[in-house]
Motif scaffolding. Sequence first.
Motif, PDB file in Angstrom:
ATOM      1  N   ALA A  94     -56.371-108.538 -15.279  1.00  0.00           N
ATOM      2  CA  ALA A  94     -55.669-108.480 -14.197  1.00  0.00           C
ATOM      3  C   ALA A  94     -56.364-107.755 -12.902  1.00  0.00           C
ATOM      4  O   ALA A  94     -57.054-107.043 -13.304  1.00  0.00           O
ATOM      5  CB  ALA A  94     -54.421-107.830 -14.462  1.00  0.00           C
ATOM      6  N   ASP A  95     -56.079-108.564 -11.584  1.00  0.00           N
ATOM      7  CA  ASP A  95     -56.864-107.949 -10.533  1.00  0.00           C
ATOM      8  C   ASP A  95     -56.131-106.643 -10.204  1.00  0.00           C
ATOM      9  O   ASP A  95     -56.843-105.644  -9.652  1.00  0.00           O
ATOM     10  CB  ASP A  95     -56.419-109.015  -9.367  1.00  0.00           C
ATOM     11  CG  ASP A  95     -57.224-110.250  -9.460  1.00  0.00           C
ATOM     12  OD1 ASP A  95     -58.461-109.854 -10.237  1.00  0.00           O
ATOM     13  OD2 ASP A  95     -56.900-111.313  -8.923  1.00  0.00           O
ATOM     14  N   TYR A  96     -55.117-106.550 -10.452  1.00  0.00           N
ATOM     15  CA  TYR A  96     -54.053-105.246 -10.402  1.00  0.00           C
ATOM     16  C   TYR A  96     -53.010-104.963 -11.523  1.00  0.00           C
ATOM     17  O   TYR A  96     -52.795-105.976 -11.870  1.00  0.00           O
ATOM     18  CB  TYR A  96     -53.647-105.079  -8.989  1.00  0.00           C
ATOM     19  CG  TYR A  96     -52.820-105.962  -8.569  1.00  0.00           C
ATOM     20  CD1 TYR A  96     -51.318-106.088  -8.716  1.00  0.00           C
ATOM     21  CD2 TYR A  96     -53.243-107.399  -7.988  1.00  0.00           C
ATOM     22  CE1 TYR A  96     -50.655-107.363  -8.439  1.00  0.00           C
ATOM     23  CE2 TYR A  96     -52.603-108.391  -7.796  1.00  0.00           C
ATOM     24  CZ  TYR A  96     -51.173-108.470  -7.927  1.00  0.00           C
ATOM     25  OH  TYR A  96     -50.388-109.477  -7.521  1.00  0.00           O
ATOM     26  N   PRO A  97     -52.657-103.866 -12.038  1.00  0.00           N
ATOM     27  CA  PRO A  97     -51.998-103.766 -12.919  1.00  0.00           C
ATOM     28  C   PRO A  97     -50.314-103.807 -12.868  1.00  0.00           C
ATOM     29  O   PRO A  97     -49.854-102.856 -12.832  1.00  0.00           O
ATOM     30  CB  PRO A  97     -52.331-102.069 -13.368  1.00  0.00           C
ATOM     31  CG  PRO A  97     -52.532-101.559 -12.099  1.00  0.00           C
ATOM     32  CD  PRO A  97     -53.288-102.575 -11.433  1.00  0.00           C
ATOM     33  N   ASP A  98     -49.945-105.091 -12.362  1.00  0.00           N
ATOM     34  CA  ASP A  98     -48.947-105.285 -12.375  1.00  0.00           C
ATOM     35  C   ASP A  98     -48.178-106.824 -13.093  1.00  0.00           C
ATOM     36  O   ASP A  98     -49.111-107.482 -13.286  1.00  0.00           O
ATOM     37  CB  ASP A  98     -48.582-106.035 -10.577  1.00  0.00           C
ATOM     38  CG  ASP A  98     -46.885-106.254 -10.340  1.00  0.00           C
ATOM     39  OD1 ASP A  98     -46.207-105.142  -9.902  1.00  0.00           O
ATOM     40  OD2 ASP A  98     -46.727-107.118 -10.674  1.00  0.00           O
ATOM     41  N   PRO A  99     -47.070-106.557 -13.664  1.00  0.00           N
ATOM     42  CA  PRO A  99     -46.967-107.781 -14.647  1.00  0.00           C
ATOM     43  C   PRO A  99     -46.929-109.244 -13.908  1.00  0.00           C
ATOM     44  O   PRO A  99     -46.989-110.195 -14.657  1.00  0.00           O
ATOM     45  CB  PRO A  99     -45.426-107.532 -14.995  1.00  0.00           C
ATOM     46  CG  PRO A  99     -44.811-106.437 -14.132  1.00  0.00           C
ATOM     47  CD  PRO A  99     -46.143-105.469 -13.538  1.00  0.00           C
TER      48      PRO A  99
END
Length: 265
Positions: free
Chosen positions: A167-172
């Motif tokens: 993931a590029d950023y920790p969001d679902p």
Amino acid sequence: RDTLAGLNPSDPGQRVSEVDSSEIRNLYLNTRAGKPLHNVNVRRAMAWLINREQLAASVYEGTVDPLYSLIPAGITGHTTSFFDDYPEPSVSKARALLTEAGVTTPVSFTYGYGLTSGSAAAEAKELKKQLEASGLFKVTLKGYEWTDFQKRWATGKLDAYAVGWVADYPDPDTYGSPLVGTDGTMNTGYSSNEVDHLIQDSRRFADRNEAEQDFHDLQASVAHDVPVIPLWQAKDYVVTSEDVGGGQYLSDGTGVFRLWRLNWI
């Protein structure tokens, strides 16, 4: 992998800590009409035969964790939807689905993988072994140079293929739209109005905890439709000498190391 498997937490000269990583690996299935895995019951049958624990132990020597849903542990909305629907390998349940689908067994398909992609070849052999042990599938393995591999899955030429995702950023949402949304990155040909609606609806919430139900429902739909079979989730390992403190706080699974938490003892 061998280095990680050989780490000894009881070694007095080093300290080892591990946390869930945001890196995952999934088996993607080509759902297009005319392809061997187009019928949803064929894909569900495959889901009944995959043994993630065996894969993690035999190929990765326990350095990864089995993954049972699209969104990994540690990320808002994580569930175990594939465990809920397919709790343990079952040849009888897989056979019943294929009988209902009216397909001839063994179902033959080609599994493509990247030749220089870590343990991809060993992973492919293990999954082939698991599927063929049932007598219900015949899997042909084909390795491709990485660029060629990418082009083949991007143009829908592969029946099945395993690809890692960080993931590029920790969001679902980073595990939703790109992986199972219509015209997603993995190009499985899968399209679901329900899944697309849940992805869009989840974006209304600035507080991501409020979007949790959307992601729970999304993962349930994915487990039902099986355009993808989650395989494993990586772990972040931190090894420090006995005179360095804070190593257990260095990684939070997002891929960003918090170096300011380190200190000399």
